[in-house]
Design a protein around this motif. Sequence first.
Motif, mmCIF file in Angstrom:
data_model
loop_
_atom_site.group_PDB
_atom_site.id
_atom_site.type_symbol
_atom_site.label_atom_id
_atom_site.label_comp_id
_atom_site.label_asym_id
_atom_site.label_seq_id
_atom_site.Cartn_x
_atom_site.Cartn_y
_atom_site.Cartn_z
ATOM 1 N N ARG A 5 1.105 -1.393 -0.031
ATOM 2 C CA ARG A 5 0.074 -0.307 -0.171
ATOM 3 C C ARG A 5 0.840 0.842 0.302
ATOM 4 O O ARG A 5 1.750 1.443 0.487
ATOM 5 C CB ARG A 5 -1.257 -0.037 0.824
ATOM 6 N N LYS A 6 0.057 2.364 -0.629
ATOM 7 C CA LYS A 6 0.380 2.922 -0.699
ATOM 8 C C LYS A 6 1.152 4.003 0.909
ATOM 9 O O LYS A 6 -0.127 4.239 1.420
ATOM 10 C CB LYS A 6 0.258 4.169 -1.905
ATOM 11 N N GLN A 7 2.013 4.400 0.960
ATOM 12 C CA GLN A 7 1.915 5.424 1.843
ATOM 13 C C GLN A 7 1.446 6.526 1.754
ATOM 14 O O GLN A 7 1.590 8.128 1.404
ATOM 15 C CB GLN A 7 3.218 5.646 2.848
ATOM 16 N N THR A 8 0.754 7.015 2.711
ATOM 17 C CA THR A 8 -0.654 8.751 2.512
ATOM 18 C C THR A 8 0.457 8.877 3.300
ATOM 19 O O THR A 8 0.616 9.368 4.665
ATOM 20 C CB THR A 8 -1.761 8.462 3.724
ATOM 21 N N GLU A 9 0.238 10.746 2.922
ATOM 22 C CA GLU A 9 1.736 11.368 3.200
ATOM 23 C C GLU A 9 0.469 12.262 4.456
ATOM 24 O O GLU A 9 -0.377 12.301 4.535
ATOM 25 C CB GLU A 9 1.652 12.970 2.475
ATOM 26 N N ASP A 10 0.655 12.935 5.226
ATOM 27 C CA ASP A 10 0.322 14.091 6.651
ATOM 28 C C ASP A 10 -0.058 15.164 5.500
ATOM 29 O O ASP A 10 0.928 15.660 5.020
ATOM 30 C CB ASP A 10 1.263 14.042 7.222
ATOM 31 N N VAL A 11 -1.139 14.804 5.799
ATOM 32 C CA VAL A 11 -2.232 16.568 5.607
ATOM 33 C C VAL A 11 -2.233 17.939 6.272
ATOM 34 O O VAL A 11 -1.721 17.427 7.635
ATOM 35 C CB VAL A 11 -3.199 16.162 5.850
ATOM 36 N N SER A 12 -0.914 18.806 6.130
ATOM 37 C CA SER A 12 -0.439 19.605 7.294
ATOM 38 C C SER A 12 -0.861 20.819 5.867
ATOM 39 O O SER A 12 -0.946 20.778 4.668
ATOM 40 C CB SER A 12 0.220 19.629 7.484
ATOM 41 N N VAL A 13 -1.409 22.279 6.891
ATOM 42 C CA VAL A 13 -1.811 23.754 6.278
ATOM 43 C C VAL A 13 -0.584 24.322 6.943
ATOM 44 O O VAL A 13 0.143 24.616 8.094
ATOM 45 C CB VAL A 13 -2.878 23.898 5.876
ATOM 46 N N ASN A 14 0.184 24.657 5.987
ATOM 47 C CA ASN A 14 1.051 25.612 5.965
ATOM 48 C C ASN A 14 0.672 27.417 6.411
ATOM 49 O O ASN A 14 0.129 27.879 4.926
ATOM 50 C CB ASN A 14 2.610 25.601 5.224
ATOM 51 N N LEU A 15 1.064 27.598 7.459
ATOM 52 C CA LEU A 15 0.789 28.383 7.515
ATOM 53 C C LEU A 15 1.163 29.722 8.045
ATOM 54 O O LEU A 15 1.477 31.233 8.163
ATOM 55 C CB LEU A 15 0.026 28.662 9.364
ATOM 56 N N THR A 16 2.617 29.504 7.568
ATOM 57 C CA THR A 16 3.892 30.357 7.401
ATOM 58 C C THR A 16 3.359 31.627 6.439
ATOM 59 O O THR A 16 3.622 32.773 6.371
ATOM 60 C CB THR A 16 4.758 30.303 6.766
ATOM 61 N N PRO A 17 2.874 31.747 4.980
ATOM 62 C CA PRO A 17 1.785 32.817 4.441
ATOM 63 C C PRO A 17 1.260 32.903 4.871
ATOM 64 O O PRO A 17 0.859 34.250 4.579
ATOM 65 C CB PRO A 17 1.925 31.771 2.880
ATOM 66 N N LEU A 18 0.284 32.333 5.662
ATOM 67 C CA LEU A 18 -1.040 33.130 6.371
ATOM 68 C C LEU A 18 -0.854 34.285 7.344
ATOM 69 O O LEU A 18 -1.103 35.417 7.187
ATOM 70 C CB LEU A 18 -1.861 32.241 6.291
ATOM 71 N N ILE A 19 0.465 33.874 7.932
ATOM 72 C CA ILE A 19 0.427 35.079 8.934
ATOM 73 C C ILE A 19 1.601 35.444 8.161
ATOM 74 O O ILE A 19 1.129 37.225 8.869
ATOM 75 C CB ILE A 19 1.878 34.292 9.256
ATOM 76 N N ASP A 20 2.662 35.538 6.811
ATOM 77 C CA ASP A 20 2.664 37.053 6.638
ATOM 78 C C ASP A 20 1.942 37.732 6.557
ATOM 79 O O ASP A 20 2.371 38.872 6.951
ATOM 80 C CB ASP A 20 4.387 36.493 5.761
#
Length: 139
Positions: A5-20
């Motif tokens: 089985r393919k390993q599922t990637e961890d879903v994460s939202v990068n908040l750095t641009p939003l904070i900028d």
Amino acid sequence: MKFKRKQTEDVSVNLTPLIDVVFLLLIFFMVSTTFTNETHLQISLPEADGEAVEAKADTLEVLIGVDGGYTVNGQSLLNNQPETLRRAIIDQVGDDRKLPFIISADGNAAHQSVVTVMDVAGKLGFAGLSITTQKPAEP
């Protein structure tokens, strides 16, 4: 057969641009905001030196008493309402808005009374407003 089985990637939202972006907006609003400094100013009103000019016969003169009462060309008004003042001015001048408009206020009259006369005159279309003064007392 065993498929890997393919390993599922961890879903994460990068908040750095939003904070900028939020910091940029914060800096923009801080720079563009005007700050008012609430202080009380001490002012001294000007005195006028000059030649006395006699009023022409075809002028409109509004006198303001110490109690805020109005007199239009020598005719006292019943109350201090702007509408009463407007009607009295229209009765005196009709449609002629080019007459010189002279405001003579008592030195102890409320500033609001003078502003009311100026406001009514402006709404009626008078452009040549004059305020009378007196010579300062000689020491």
